[in-house]
Design a protein around this motif. Structure first.
Motif, PDB file in Angstrom:
ATOM      1  N   LEU A   1       4.092  -3.529   3.819  1.00  0.00           N
ATOM      2  CA  LEU A   1       4.439  -2.136   4.130  1.00  0.00           C
ATOM      3  C   LEU A   1       3.958  -1.160   3.070  1.00  0.00           C
ATOM      4  CD1 LEU A   1       8.174  -2.504   5.243  1.00  0.00           C
ATOM      5  CD2 LEU A   1       6.096  -2.675   6.619  1.00  0.00           C
ATOM      6  N   GLY A   2       3.860   0.074   3.479  1.00  0.00           N
ATOM      7  CA  GLY A   2       3.534   1.135   2.529  1.00  0.00           C
ATOM      8  C   GLY A   2       3.048   2.360   3.271  1.00  0.00           C
ATOM      9  N   PRO A   3       3.129   3.530   2.633  1.00  0.00           N
ATOM     10  CA  PRO A   3       2.715   4.778   3.275  1.00  0.00           C
ATOM     11  C   PRO A   3       1.228   4.812   3.600  1.00  0.00           C
ATOM     12  CG  PRO A   3       3.824   5.187   1.168  1.00  0.00           C
ATOM     13  CD  PRO A   3       3.599   3.728   1.267  1.00  0.00           C
ATOM     14  N   ASN A   4       0.817   5.770   4.384  1.00  0.00           N
ATOM     15  CA  ASN A   4      -0.615   5.987   4.683  1.00  0.00           C
ATOM     16  C   ASN A   4      -1.377   6.093   3.372  1.00  0.00           C
ATOM     17  OD1 ASN A   4       0.335   8.165   7.382  1.00  0.00           O
ATOM     18  ND2 ASN A   4      -0.377   6.078   7.554  1.00  0.00           N
ATOM     19  N   GLY A   5      -2.468   5.352   3.287  1.00  0.00           N
ATOM     20  CA  GLY A   5      -3.305   5.420   2.083  1.00  0.00           C
ATOM     21  C   GLY A   5      -2.811   4.566   0.926  1.00  0.00           C
ATOM     22  N   ALA A   6      -1.774   3.736   1.163  1.00  0.00           N
ATOM     23  CA  ALA A   6      -1.184   2.945   0.068  1.00  0.00           C
ATOM     24  C   ALA A   6      -2.106   1.837  -0.435  1.00  0.00           C
ATOM     25  CB  ALA A   6       0.142   2.342   0.520  1.00  0.00           C
ATOM     26  N   GLY A   7      -3.038   1.392   0.419  1.00  0.00           N
ATOM     27  CA  GLY A   7      -3.945   0.322   0.011  1.00  0.00           C
ATOM     28  C   GLY A   7      -3.787  -0.960   0.818  1.00  0.00           C
ATOM     29  N   LYS A   8      -3.061  -0.898   1.928  1.00  0.00           N
ATOM     30  CA  LYS A   8      -2.800  -2.107   2.732  1.00  0.00           C
ATOM     31  C   LYS A   8      -4.071  -2.642   3.385  1.00  0.00           C
ATOM     32  CE  LYS A   8       0.136   0.071   5.357  1.00  0.00           C
ATOM     33  NZ  LYS A   8      -0.069   1.431   4.785  1.00  0.00           N
ATOM     34  N   SER A   9      -4.759  -1.760   4.134  1.00  0.00           N
ATOM     35  CA  SER A   9      -5.965  -2.234   4.841  1.00  0.00           C
ATOM     36  C   SER A   9      -7.046  -2.648   3.842  1.00  0.00           C
ATOM     37  CB  SER A   9      -6.506  -1.150   5.778  1.00  0.00           C
ATOM     38  OG  SER A   9      -5.544  -0.859   6.766  1.00  0.00           O
ATOM     39  N   THR A  10      -7.121  -1.945   2.709  1.00  0.00           N
ATOM     40  CA  THR A  10      -8.100  -2.325   1.687  1.00  0.00           C
ATOM     41  C   THR A  10      -7.791  -3.732   1.176  1.00  0.00           C
ATOM     42  OG1 THR A  10      -8.275  -0.001   1.053  1.00  0.00           O
ATOM     43  CG2 THR A  10      -9.145  -1.603  -0.509  1.00  0.00           C
ATOM     44  N   THR A  11      -6.515  -4.010   0.953  1.00  0.00           N
ATOM     45  CA  THR A  11      -6.116  -5.355   0.511  1.00  0.00           C
ATOM     46  C   THR A  11      -6.502  -6.388   1.562  1.00  0.00           C
ATOM     47  OG1 THR A  11      -4.263  -4.415  -0.716  1.00  0.00           O
ATOM     48  CG2 THR A  11      -4.124  -6.767  -0.211  1.00  0.00           C
TER      49      THR A  11
HETATM   50  N1  LIG Z   1     -14.539   2.810   2.111  1.00  0.00           N
HETATM   51  C1  LIG Z   1     -13.775   3.685   1.438  1.00  0.00           C
HETATM   52  N2  LIG Z   1     -14.325   4.610   0.623  1.00  0.00           N
HETATM   53  C2  LIG Z   1     -13.570   5.486  -0.076  1.00  0.00           C
HETATM   54  N3  LIG Z   1     -12.213   5.489  -0.036  1.00  0.00           N
HETATM   55  C3  LIG Z   1     -11.613   4.585   0.749  1.00  0.00           C
HETATM   56  C4  LIG Z   1     -12.346   3.639   1.529  1.00  0.00           C
HETATM   57  N4  LIG Z   1     -11.475   2.858   2.228  1.00  0.00           N
HETATM   58  C5  LIG Z   1     -10.248   3.320   1.892  1.00  0.00           C
HETATM   59  N5  LIG Z   1     -10.325   4.343   1.009  1.00  0.00           N
HETATM   60  C6  LIG Z   1      -9.190   5.056   0.403  1.00  0.00           C
HETATM   61  O1  LIG Z   1      -8.355   4.085  -0.197  1.00  0.00           O
HETATM   62  C7  LIG Z   1      -6.988   4.406   0.013  1.00  0.00           C
HETATM   63  C8  LIG Z   1      -6.298   3.230   0.658  1.00  0.00           C
HETATM   64  O2  LIG Z   1      -6.728   3.149   2.008  1.00  0.00           O
HETATM   65  P1  LIG Z   1      -6.170   2.043   3.003  1.00  0.00           P
HETATM   66  O3  LIG Z   1      -6.945   2.155   4.255  1.00  0.00           O
HETATM   67  O4  LIG Z   1      -6.157   0.744   2.308  1.00  0.00           O
HETATM   68  O5  LIG Z   1      -4.660   2.543   3.218  1.00  0.00           O
HETATM   69  P2  LIG Z   1      -3.541   1.927   4.155  1.00  0.00           P
HETATM   70  O6  LIG Z   1      -2.394   1.534   3.273  1.00  0.00           O
HETATM   71  O7  LIG Z   1      -4.104   0.912   5.047  1.00  0.00           O
HETATM   72  O8  LIG Z   1      -3.078   3.238   4.968  1.00  0.00           O
HETATM   73  P3  LIG Z   1      -2.653   3.425   6.531  1.00  0.00           P
HETATM   74  O9  LIG Z   1      -1.186   3.150   6.599  1.00  0.00           O
HETATM   75  O10 LIG Z   1      -2.953   4.873   6.773  1.00  0.00           O
HETATM   76  O11 LIG Z   1      -3.475   2.507   7.364  1.00  0.00           O
HETATM   77  C9  LIG Z   1      -6.960   5.686   0.840  1.00  0.00           C
HETATM   78  O12 LIG Z   1      -6.701   6.773  -0.015  1.00  0.00           O
HETATM   79  C10 LIG Z   1      -8.343   5.787   1.447  1.00  0.00           C
HETATM   80  O13 LIG Z   1      -8.734   7.103   1.613  1.00  0.00           O
END
Ligand SMILES: Nc1ncnc2c1ncn2[C@@H]1O[C@H](COP(=O)(O)OP(=O)(O)OP(=O)(O)O)[C@@H](O)[C@H]1O
Ligand SMILES: [Mg+2]
Length: 256
Positions: A40-50
């Motif tokens: 879990l975590g807010p929008n932009g927290a880094g979940k999808s990146t992880t």
């Molecule tokens: N390819 C990229 N280039 C630059 N910044 C990125 C890239 N991918 C993600 N980010 C940034 O990294 C941060 C984390 O993004 P991520 O998609 O991991 O968030 P999230 O936790 O999955 O959010 P959500 O709940 O909105 O899906 C965000 O601020 C996003 O703008």
């Protein structure tokens, strides 16, 4: 939760930057065999990146990822045969029919008796009638269910679900959750489950990891986190309130 404590996924000190922006900032957590982890975590927290790091789609600057006890960066193709993924942003090829898509992925995963497996999954997710419809002509929710079918084709030992039910109606979510839990019981797979619907997480997750600004801010069971963040004497989990409290807390910021 299973008593088996075999570690299926180990993420240690993971860090990922995009340019100067730190999206993931030293995250560590693990998933045991048969465990469903709510991520879990807010929008932009880094979940999808992880998740993209765990899939090996992007390379972190720092940290290690071990899946089934093996180093992801050394054994990725071997590991990925037993991993699968599904996201709200369905990425199945739009010009193919559902059946063509699932057959193509079956070939990639060398699924035995693919036709039978595809029919069984389409039946279970109640989209058999759309088998010969093109992906682009399905509704959001139907496409999401097709994606879940794709994610289960290879009977994954580790399933990564990034807001898998975000576009489904509440009735379909309810049935989808029950079905997913049933399949998890049948197969013993481990699941990382991301959602902004706290009801969903309370139904599925045996443990929760909460991230914000790329850092882990709290982890534990839903009830433990409720007692920690909302009310010490709580008898029932209230992840929605936990989410709100943790989202408004600044993480321990280090000088960068
Ligand atoms: N390819 C990229 N280039 C630059 N910044 C990125 C890239 N991918 C993600 N980010 C940034 O990294 C941060 C984390 O993004 P991520 O998609 O991991 O968030 P999230 O936790 O999955 O959010 P959500 O709940 O909105 O899906 C965000 O601020 C996003 O703008
Ligand atoms: Mg995301």
């Amino acid at each position: 939760m299973s008593k088996n404590s075999t570690l299926i996924l180990e993420v240690k000190n993971l860090a990922k930057k995009f340019g100067d922006y730190v999206a993931v900032d030293g995250i560590s957590f693990d998933i045991k065999e048969s465990e469903i982890l709510g991520f879990l975590g807010p929008n932009g927290a880094g979940k999808s990146t992880t998740i993209n790091c765990i899939l090996g789609l992007i390379k972190p600057e720092v940290g290690t990822i071990r899946i089934f006890g093996k180093d992801l960066f050394k054994k990725r193709s071997e590991i990925m045969q037993e991993v699968n993924y599904c996201s709200a942003e369905s990425n199945l090829p739009w010009s193919l029919t559902v059946n063509e898509c699932l057959r193509a992925y079956s070939a990639l995963y060398a699924v035995k008796n693919a036709s039978t497996k595809i029919d069984e999954l389409l039946e279970r997710f109640e989209i058999a009638e759309f088998k010969n419809k093109r992906m682009r002509n399905l509704s959001f929710g139907q496409r999401a269910r097709a994606s879940l079918c794709k994610a289960l084709l290879n009977d994954p030992k580790l399933l990564l679900l990034d807001e898998p039910m975000a576009s489904m109606d509440p009735d379909v979510v309810d049935r989808g959750i029950k079905l997913l839990l049933k399949i998890q019981k049948e197969t013993g797979m481990s699941v990382l489950y991301t959602s902004h619907n706290m009801w969903e997480i309370e139904q599925v997750a045996s443990k929760v990891v909460f991230v914000n600004h790329g850092k882990v801010m709290a982890q534990g069971t839903a009830l433990e986190l409720t007692r920690q963040e909302v009310q010490l004497e709580a008898k029932e989990p209230d992840l929605r309130e936990v989410f709100i409290q943790l989202s408004r807390k600044a993480p321990e910021m280090e000088e960068k």
